[in-house]
Design an enzyme around this catalytic site. Structure first.
Site, PDB file in Angstrom:
ATOM      1  N   LYS A  47     -22.859  55.834  10.910  1.00 48.65           N
ATOM      2  CA  LYS A  47     -23.081  55.914  12.353  1.00 48.65           C
ATOM      3  C   LYS A  47     -21.903  55.333  13.122  1.00 48.65           C
ATOM      4  CE  LYS A  47     -25.521  53.000  14.727  1.00 48.65           C
ATOM      5  NZ  LYS A  47     -26.617  52.155  15.256  1.00 48.65           N
ATOM      6  N   ASP A  97     -28.415  57.326  16.335  1.00 49.20           N
ATOM      7  CA  ASP A  97     -29.036  56.002  16.362  1.00 49.20           C
ATOM      8  C   ASP A  97     -30.536  56.167  16.591  1.00 49.20           C
ATOM      9  OD1 ASP A  97     -29.251  56.709  19.016  1.00 49.20           O
ATOM     10  OD2 ASP A  97     -28.475  54.822  19.797  1.00 49.20           O
TER      11      ASP A  97
END
Length: 211
Positions: free
Chosen positions: A120, A138
């Site tokens: 991420k 997220d």
């Protein structure tokens, strides 16, 4: 959800916010990298308060290394997990100097080799600093993708792959920011604000809230 509906969703998000960006404060790819590492399990507001004091003092790998781990902790101790984050940032700065001439690499493999940098974080840096059409998923984006049915999936990676497949190419560069902001301020976790949502009529969430 069909292709036409997805396109209309992103058309509206773009019309509402033509140039979305991260809410983290940064002025270089290195500052962004450090801010994103610090943002894990922390708010952007909290990270900005810390980096607004840190970056004027140290905003390069060498300068942060010179601070040392204990010196860095003094600036970031208001952020959750600051001990492990300080350790990772110091190690990351050392690698950047030893292997990348002090520069933040623009390849996923190199970014994910840095301590404290997962998929991420790498995606955020690749997208925001280097303009690559990748998707950092997220909790906000995971929630919005599943609720709206834009890209439903049981795992973060599944949602990421579906978004890359289904989001029209012209929107890919900014889709990450639109979705995260939508999840942060409108499609919030406990009770989505459906009555003030600009894509409510396109969203396929079955438990919409009353205004």
């Amino acid at each position: 959800m069909n292709r036409e509906k997805r396109r209309e969703i992103f058309e509206r998000l773009r019309a509402d916010n033509p140039e979305p960006t991260t809410e983290l404060n940064y002025h270089s790819s290195f500052e962004l990298l450090i801010a994103v590492i610090l943002s894990a399990q922390a708010t952007d507001v909290g990270v900005n308060k810390a980096t607004n004091k840190l970056f004027p003092v140290a905003n390069t790998p060498r300068a942060i290394l010179d601070l040392g781990e204990d010196g860095l902790k003094e600036y970031i101790k208001t952020i959750g997990l600051y001990n492990s984050k300080a350790k990772n940032i110091i190690a990351t700065c050392r690698i950047l100097l030893e292997k990348h001439h002090g520069q933040v690499p623009d390849k996923r493999k190199d970014l994910e080799a840095l301590p404290g940098v997962g998929r991420k974080t790498a995606n955020v840096v690749l997208n925001t600093a280097f303009g690559q059409p990748v998707m950092a998923v997220d909790t906000h984006i995971f929630r919005v993708s599943n609720r709206t049915r834009i890209a439903p999936g049981k795992t973060v990676l599944e949602v990421e792959k579906k978004l890359l497949r289904h989001v029209p190419k012209e929107f890919l560069q900014n889709a990450h920011h639109w979705l995260i902001l939508h999840g942060r301020y409108t499609c919030i976790a406990r009770k989505p604000r459906c009555g003030s949502c600009i894509i409510e009529d396109l969203c396929e969430y079955k438990e919409k809230t009353e205004p």
